[in-house]
Scaffold this active site. Structure first.
Site, PDB file in Angstrom:
ATOM      1  N   CYS A 168       5.867   2.722  -6.742  1.00 14.53           N
ATOM      2  CA  CYS A 168       5.537   4.097  -7.157  1.00 14.53           C
ATOM      3  C   CYS A 168       5.923   5.102  -6.071  1.00 14.53           C
ATOM      4  CB  CYS A 168       4.041   4.173  -7.475  1.00 14.53           C
ATOM      5  SG  CYS A 168       3.436   5.842  -7.790  1.00 14.53           S
ATOM      6  N   CYS A 221       3.196   7.497  -4.864  1.00 18.05           N
ATOM      7  CA  CYS A 221       2.211   6.738  -4.077  1.00 18.05           C
ATOM      8  C   CYS A 221       2.674   6.636  -2.629  1.00 18.05           C
ATOM      9  CB  CYS A 221       2.025   5.331  -4.648  1.00 18.05           C
ATOM     10  SG  CYS A 221       1.391   5.261  -6.332  1.00 18.05           S
TER      11      CYS A 221
END
Length: 184
Positions: free
Chosen positions: A78, A81
């Site tokens: 991600c 993230c």
């Protein structure tokens, strides 16, 4: 809006029905057992037992043993993230022990992510007193992120909450009040 709006339906499909129906999971403290958790400001959660000890139980204890816990649900793949986590780590380190950051890889702990109703990444939640207090999804701009973390720090009594607790314990011990010095 930059999102890893990864529907975690795959996570939810893997989670047992009890986890999928868990909005009440943190409606009350999960445990009243005092935590003997590590005092590290940043921890990687590797199991449900870690979550119970280092997040739920620790959040019910005052700093430096516990205090509010910011939980970062992330995945290695991600992009947002990868941008958010280092910023959270820096803010938590700057808090001087007032809060803890618990990082949870949703690919490794899908059932836990399902139980916490994580539906997109990154998802960040604040646990205090064994209860879910606040949360957000996506990567926040720096000023908003700092404001959000400051809210967690305020729950712990301000920056340096851990250091303040240690100083208060030392003063109590010096005055002979062992009960107050060992209060957790």
């Amino acid at each position: 809006m930059l999102r890893c709006a990864v529907a975690t339906s795959a996570l939810l499909r893997r989670a047992p029905a009890a986890c999928r129906a868990a909005p009440r999971l943190l409606a009350r403290p999960l445990s009243s057992t005092p935590a003997a958790a590590a005092t590290a400001p940043i921890v990687d959660i590797k199991s449900e037992a870690d979550f119970n000890t280092l997040v739920v139980q620790a959040s019910a204890q005052p700093p430096p043993v516990g205090g509010p816990v910011i939980v970062d649900f992330y995945a290695d793949w991600c992009g947002p993230c990868k941008q958010l986590t280092p910023r959270l780590e820096a803010l938590v380190r700057a808090a001087g022990g007032a809060v803890r950051l618990a990082k949870i890889d949703v690919d490794a702990l899908g059932e836990l992510a399902g139980a916490m109703q994580v539906r997109s990444l990154p998802t960040v939640v604040l646990i205090h007193g064994g209860k879910l207090v606040d949360q957000f999804q996506g990567a926040l701009p720096d000023p908003e992120l700092k404001k959000w973390v400051d809210k967690a720090i305020a729950l712990a009594g301000g920056p340096g909450g851990g250091e303040k607790a240690l100083e208060a314990a030392a003063e109590a011990l010096a005055s002979g009040d062992v009960a107050e010095a060992t209060r957790a």
